[in-house]
Design an enzyme around this catalytic site. Sequence first.
Site, PDB file in Angstrom:
ATOM      1  N   ARG E 101      -9.832 -14.223   5.094  1.00 14.88           N
ATOM      2  CA  ARG E 101      -9.260 -14.498   3.788  1.00 14.88           C
ATOM      3  C   ARG E 101     -10.030 -13.783   2.675  1.00 14.88           C
ATOM      4  NH1 ARG E 101      -5.619 -13.879   1.564  1.00 14.88           N
ATOM      5  NH2 ARG E 101      -4.623 -14.613   3.453  1.00 14.88           N
ATOM      6  N   LYS E 136     -10.692  -5.543 -20.455  1.00 22.94           N
ATOM      7  CA  LYS E 136      -9.925  -6.757 -20.116  1.00 22.94           C
ATOM      8  C   LYS E 136      -9.869  -6.928 -18.602  1.00 22.94           C
ATOM      9  CE  LYS E 136      -7.268  -6.433 -24.386  1.00 22.94           C
ATOM     10  NZ  LYS E 136      -5.964  -6.341 -25.051  1.00 22.94           N
ATOM     11  N   LYS E 168     -14.378  -1.113 -34.461  1.00 22.24           N
ATOM     12  CA  LYS E 168     -13.077  -1.681 -34.819  1.00 22.24           C
ATOM     13  C   LYS E 168     -13.100  -2.106 -36.269  1.00 22.24           C
ATOM     14  CE  LYS E 168     -11.986  -2.983 -30.111  1.00 22.24           C
ATOM     15  NZ  LYS E 168     -11.892  -4.118 -29.190  1.00 22.24           N
ATOM     16  N   GLU E 197     -11.693   3.090 -34.603  1.00 18.65           N
ATOM     17  CA  GLU E 197     -10.305   2.705 -34.844  1.00 18.65           C
ATOM     18  C   GLU E 197      -9.923   3.126 -36.263  1.00 18.65           C
ATOM     19  OE1 GLU E 197      -9.620  -1.478 -34.397  1.00 18.65           O
ATOM     20  OE2 GLU E 197      -7.596  -1.359 -35.256  1.00 18.65           O
ATOM     21  N   ASP E 218      -4.556   1.989 -32.723  1.00 17.22           N
ATOM     22  CA  ASP E 218      -4.212   0.713 -32.082  1.00 17.22           C
ATOM     23  C   ASP E 218      -2.930   0.120 -32.648  1.00 17.22           C
ATOM     24  OD1 ASP E 218      -4.672  -1.415 -30.309  1.00 17.22           O
ATOM     25  OD2 ASP E 218      -5.552  -2.612 -31.920  1.00 17.22           O
TER      26      ASP E 218
END
Lengths: 286, 286, 286, 286, 286, 286
Positions: E101, E136, E168, E197, E218
């Site tokens: 597994r 992420k 950012k 950004e 973005d």
Amino acid sequence: MTPEAVDRALVREIVTRALAEDVGTGDVTTAATVPAGTRATARVRQKAPGVIFGLAAAREVFRQTDPAARFQPLVEEGVWRPDGPVLEVCGDAAALLVAERTALNLLGHLSGVATLTARYVQAVHDTGATILDTRKTTPGLRALEKAAVLAGGGANHRSGLFDAVLIKENHAAMAGGVGAAVTAARAHTPSLLIEAEVRDGAEIEEALAAGAPRLLLDNMSVDELRAAVAQVGGRAQTEASGGVTLDTVGEIARTGVQFISVGALTHSAPALDLSLLLTLEKDAPP
Amino acid sequence: MTPEAVDRALVREIVTRALAEDVGTGDVTTAATVPAGTRATARVRQKAPGVIFGLAAAREVFRQTDPAARFQPLVEEGVWRPDGPVLEVCGDAAALLVAERTALNLLGHLSGVATLTARYVQAVHDTGATILDTRKTTPGLRALEKAAVLAGGGANHRSGLFDAVLIKENHAAMAGGVGAAVTAARAHTPSLLIEAEVRDGAEIEEALAAGAPRLLLDNMSVDELRAAVAQVGGRAQTEASGGVTLDTVGEIARTGVQFISVGALTHSAPALDLSLLLTLEKDAPP
Amino acid sequence: MTPEAVDRALVREIVTRALAEDVGTGDVTTAATVPAGTRATARVRQKAPGVIFGLAAAREVFRQTDPAARFQPLVEEGVWRPDGPVLEVCGDAAALLVAERTALNLLGHLSGVATLTARYVQAVHDTGATILDTRKTTPGLRALEKAAVLAGGGANHRSGLFDAVLIKENHAAMAGGVGAAVTAARAHTPSLLIEAEVRDGAEIEEALAAGAPRLLLDNMSVDELRAAVAQVGGRAQTEASGGVTLDTVGEIARTGVQFISVGALTHSAPALDLSLLLTLEKDAPP
Amino acid sequence: MTPEAVDRALVREIVTRALAEDVGTGDVTTAATVPAGTRATARVRQKAPGVIFGLAAAREVFRQTDPAARFQPLVEEGVWRPDGPVLEVCGDAAALLVAERTALNLLGHLSGVATLTARYVQAVHDTGATILDTRKTTPGLRALEKAAVLAGGGANHRSGLFDAVLIKENHAAMAGGVGAAVTAARAHTPSLLIEAEVRDGAEIEEALAAGAPRLLLDNMSVDELRAAVAQVGGRAQTEASGGVTLDTVGEIARTGVQFISVGALTHSAPALDLSLLLTLEKDAPP
Amino acid sequence: MTPEAVDRALVREIVTRALAEDVGTGDVTTAATVPAGTRATARVRQKAPGVIFGLAAAREVFRQTDPAARFQPLVEEGVWRPDGPVLEVCGDAAALLVAERTALNLLGHLSGVATLTARYVQAVHDTGATILDTRKTTPGLRALEKAAVLAGGGANHRSGLFDAVLIKENHAAMAGGVGAAVTAARAHTPSLLIEAEVRDGAEIEEALAAGAPRLLLDNMSVDELRAAVAQVGGRAQTEASGGVTLDTVGEIARTGVQFISVGALTHSAPALDLSLLLTLEKDAPP
Amino acid sequence: MTPEAVDRALVREIVTRALAEDVGTGDVTTAATVPAGTRATARVRQKAPGVIFGLAAAREVFRQTDPAARFQPLVEEGVWRPDGPVLEVCGDAAALLVAERTALNLLGHLSGVATLTARYVQAVHDTGATILDTRKTTPGLRALEKAAVLAGGGANHRSGLFDAVLIKENHAAMAGGVGAAVTAARAHTPSLLIEAEVRDGAEIEEALAAGAPRLLLDNMSVDELRAAVAQVGGRAQTEASGGVTLDTVGEIARTGVQFISVGALTHSAPALDLSLLLTLEKDAPP
């Protein structure tokens, strides 16, 4: 005489941490440029006079990056020499490149400690004094540095706060005098060495009366040391510390102290100069 | 500008390991001599000229041995000064004694790195060159040593093998030349700096043609450096390394290279001399 | 006298591991039956005669499951008594239930060691002998068990292989006799206690001549012990070991040996009988 | 039937920790007295009647100190016998000396648990009762101790708080009665065993009505147990606990309960007596 | 091209943790039903179209449960195919069942990431755009997931907060505008990529003037992206992010941006469907 | 109902690892751009319909980067809603920026699992079936994912190989049939659930005769499931698995099976869409 077997888990852990620090998520240069399956031989060389120590650690670095690498030591640890080959290792080229810096960092630092120790030992070689290390070590590397001191011809003082009693001024003050402190320590830890710092003739007698087997003579002048050694007269061991340099250590030793402890051995030893040369094998298997 | 918050877990782990190494199963001297409940104040002092760095690590040492200790920094990190007070901490006397050596070891070593860096930075202060560290760090302490380099006025080169590409002779050989290596690396890691070692004018052109944003000029003489910088003519950054000492770094900087990387900053910095004085409080609470 | 501060990290780690083992992915019974926000008070009670030790460990268990719990010790560690309250802790009911078994396991085991030690100490109280522990401890719990031995009135032998030399038959054979072994050890570790096992009068003289400060008399009969102690005549410390039970320890002590080491203190001490009673608070806050 | 493969990582970790605790920075006695390259054979022998368990742990100890050692088990685990050889291992003499105490500590403790379990199992062998362990285990060793219980012929109760529901008095009180608690638990953990403590006939019916597959009869007299078993009448499993000794367990078993759980198996088992004999090899290879 | 050697320690640690989580104190089903010594062969098969990645992790799972198992990869990682054999491993049957597994969980998840990446790469194959991953990722698996993105034909954005600067909106605001932020970052980290950004034409010019080598666009519409790319005009790299799906990625790529970063690659990739078939060997050795 | 207290150590460890992975040696962007002492408030918002789970993990992330941060949950876990505020946290701006991605990664993934579970539960809400998770979880996150399944309205199957017996085809074959396997398992683990996979009517009878309390019906068609449930007739619990999707789960539930286990809950749940908005405080204290 087989310290290697003993410290294996510790060496493994130090190497794992050092590799993690350097390799992180992977060697991007090698990943981009080295074809899979390339094989090579790395040769490490000593480029300045001194004493090599740390082969077990270096071997472990190469083992962790390539378990199948063949490692060949080319030098006897603990022996002074001007320069020469240190080791040779054959294996996966990418793994050797990943291991290179970590292996050299460990080997260079530990050989630096062994080399500086050897210089101090040499400076007192015509006296009966023994050079000791201290607890002024690099965080995380104490056990290896203490082994390097042995390799350089020095001896080890206590490993830490746990394996010997060293009563300093503050402890004596809190226990009600150096004699009371020695007595308390003898009751509390009957199986450990007890050493007491003494500042003058009265404290010497007080510590001896309480049964201290070793006296620490800290930051004394050479004349003070000579007088203290004379007063002790063999009733206990004596150890000098504080302000010890390569220039002063010989004079200190000739006062007759048995031990001289030197923080610089481990906190200020420059790395020994080493180089690594990589030779690619012609016919790389797939 | 708030690096402290960022590295907290790392500092905690390094301190835990250093304390474990020193304290082991307990401080037998303190256990035998210090009455429970005794309180004291410890004052750390800088005894030689240099730059202090490592207060966060020192604070963590005292915090781990006595979570309720009050810690007061008495110096601004990163500033050169001849000597002076470093910090003051009040708490349980036994805990302060346990913490003392580990705190001083960390603070002395990191301040030593910051101090040596500051010497190199001072030596090039009238040029445009930036002093960089290398990967020649003490195993287990890289992140702290790199922060010490920043405190000393230097800048950081890559953290490890993972966060920048540095194509050396061996990589170039395996990739089919320095140009091919740069091209491969740009495809593989578009978000990292790519630096290539170049040995002569032809390799400079090859690396530039492939788009290398920085060139490493390793072990070149001052004349060779000057010529290489002239040839590059601003088409990429340039970095000198190899054989850099406090005596030579000024001359190297005046060749016009933008960066000079110095292994000694982290592998051969002597510890900065510090002392700790303990004052007992009169009325110890139970 | 403040061992608690010293061993903090170790206790924390042992407790974390013990809780992980017991709690795993969560207490399913509590999750199914205890309403969130329920508060309670747990009271631990000693149900059989003996000596309590391990409050710091117990406190840490409750702290890890409920950092806000209020913990109140109700007994002085290290004192023999027939029974009585041990501690009281108020906090989140679910957290108390999760902590209960781990806290009792640690407290019961360590109090069991302290209690058995106290029985041995009592059996030799009218002699000058000191009861020592051995390295026959429970894997992972040595430091805590050795602290429990102290609490029971015993003293600690070495912590492990690293903090004292104990030359047994095999070591002597490999070093070329017990005298040669003592001499080698004195050169190798000048800062640690050196003890040598001796089997007859000749070995006693050989070890004494080489400067051994303590002799181990292993598995000797009471008559042999008495003769050995007489022969040594105060020239070194003496320690008896092997076949020591509560029935024989008094007789052994009366041979005049200074130390008697007893493996059973740590490898065969039954747990002290404890109970925990939980009282729910009427008005549970949300 | 091949539990060894399963617990490998756990055994490795326990052994690493136990060796670290004992070996620390190195075996100073061995380092001073054993010539490098000396080889030897160690033979472990059982000296008192009982059941051996823990060979996998012992093997791992020798493996960690000398990966090349040859290990030969000489006994079948889980079988009662008066005495006899346990294992034989050939390897580096220094490594065997380093491993000796840790291997014996693990083997002696686990064999002690297996042996005490076997005594309880024998005491009920003419009944249908199964002897179960509890969560009253030594912190850090639960999994090994539970395996030792199996080796002694017992069976395992839950591993911890996570793998079965055991509703005690407090849980029932907080959930609104034992029946409500069983119902809540069945909804919350449909895939785990649910056991409920019951104190009288009314609670037995309440728990059975809610569907509890096993009932815990804690601290009941033999007469109470007999009545409870009769009332349950096979509608659920029954388990007795509390006040169980080798003297009382037979009588308890004859009340007809299916399970008897005994904390003493793991919290109060004396170590089994073992010895290790070391034989040096004549011709030690380099 | 030999990332396997590089990440070995990391893979080992992830696998150890995953096995610990699944195996805990042992596989009770296998222990009850599989005779010791049974041997078997496990074959893993890909049952849905996609790209396999994670063989090194799977191999490590089998290695940890049976060091002697023979592992045979049957597929080239990183290649799209409809289905087919993945690997074959022969060894102890119990160990294979324990490993099954965990091996499939790792292989299924990493192949899922590689497969989703390959779909995005295919969707932009006729443009010059490169598909990048993001931060992420699944906690604990970032390095493996980033390697899976490479296997799927994507490229890696920064590994974490440490190896590239990404300014950012919030950073710009605190530094006094995007230009000031870029300038500060260039001074602070001369050896890392700096990306900023930008929200409009003015910020584009400000960031370019300060020397930003890459601009992040973005959450812009396709028209806004096209205009921004035109304005930049090759003076820096451009990267689009936000609202990227398999449906929109082609259109975004055709705006001329060089990089498109896609969080879904790692946070929302469904596992690739795999099966494992076990064949028992007839003649099991004891 | 207070799972948070229970899993504290596990959450702490997962968060430490996730932060280490992301932060590494420090957030270079924040270090370059955020003035020391800046304070801010972060607000997390749910942007798509679903169920929030993971607040304890998110809180721990913020706590580890800023122990003094104030954390305010703004949503009840486990409740379906279209969107809305999730949490608010005030603290050191640099620490919030460091925590942001790790907190969102954990919260987004766990909420994704809870949300997908809620969809399955909703799809069977008019039947008596319970949705179970499986062992097909993300390596390292099993306990958190299983808690997320509970939050989504599902129930947990076994945690791993250790806390329930699940006899599959291979186990049955090796034990001599499903009946023999059930019998062996009942003897070996009397305190754990025993479930057996059955493939036809004969195996159903064999497993029931041996006393299996739950039967696994794997990869059966809806008609086969209906027949099997009828044959079992309440003599044991039934569980369907294999090929379960949101489209088919309703039909499967209406066959009368009590449990339906769904691997996709944990191996293929897309992350729930969340955003974090940072507001700087005007007057930053020093």
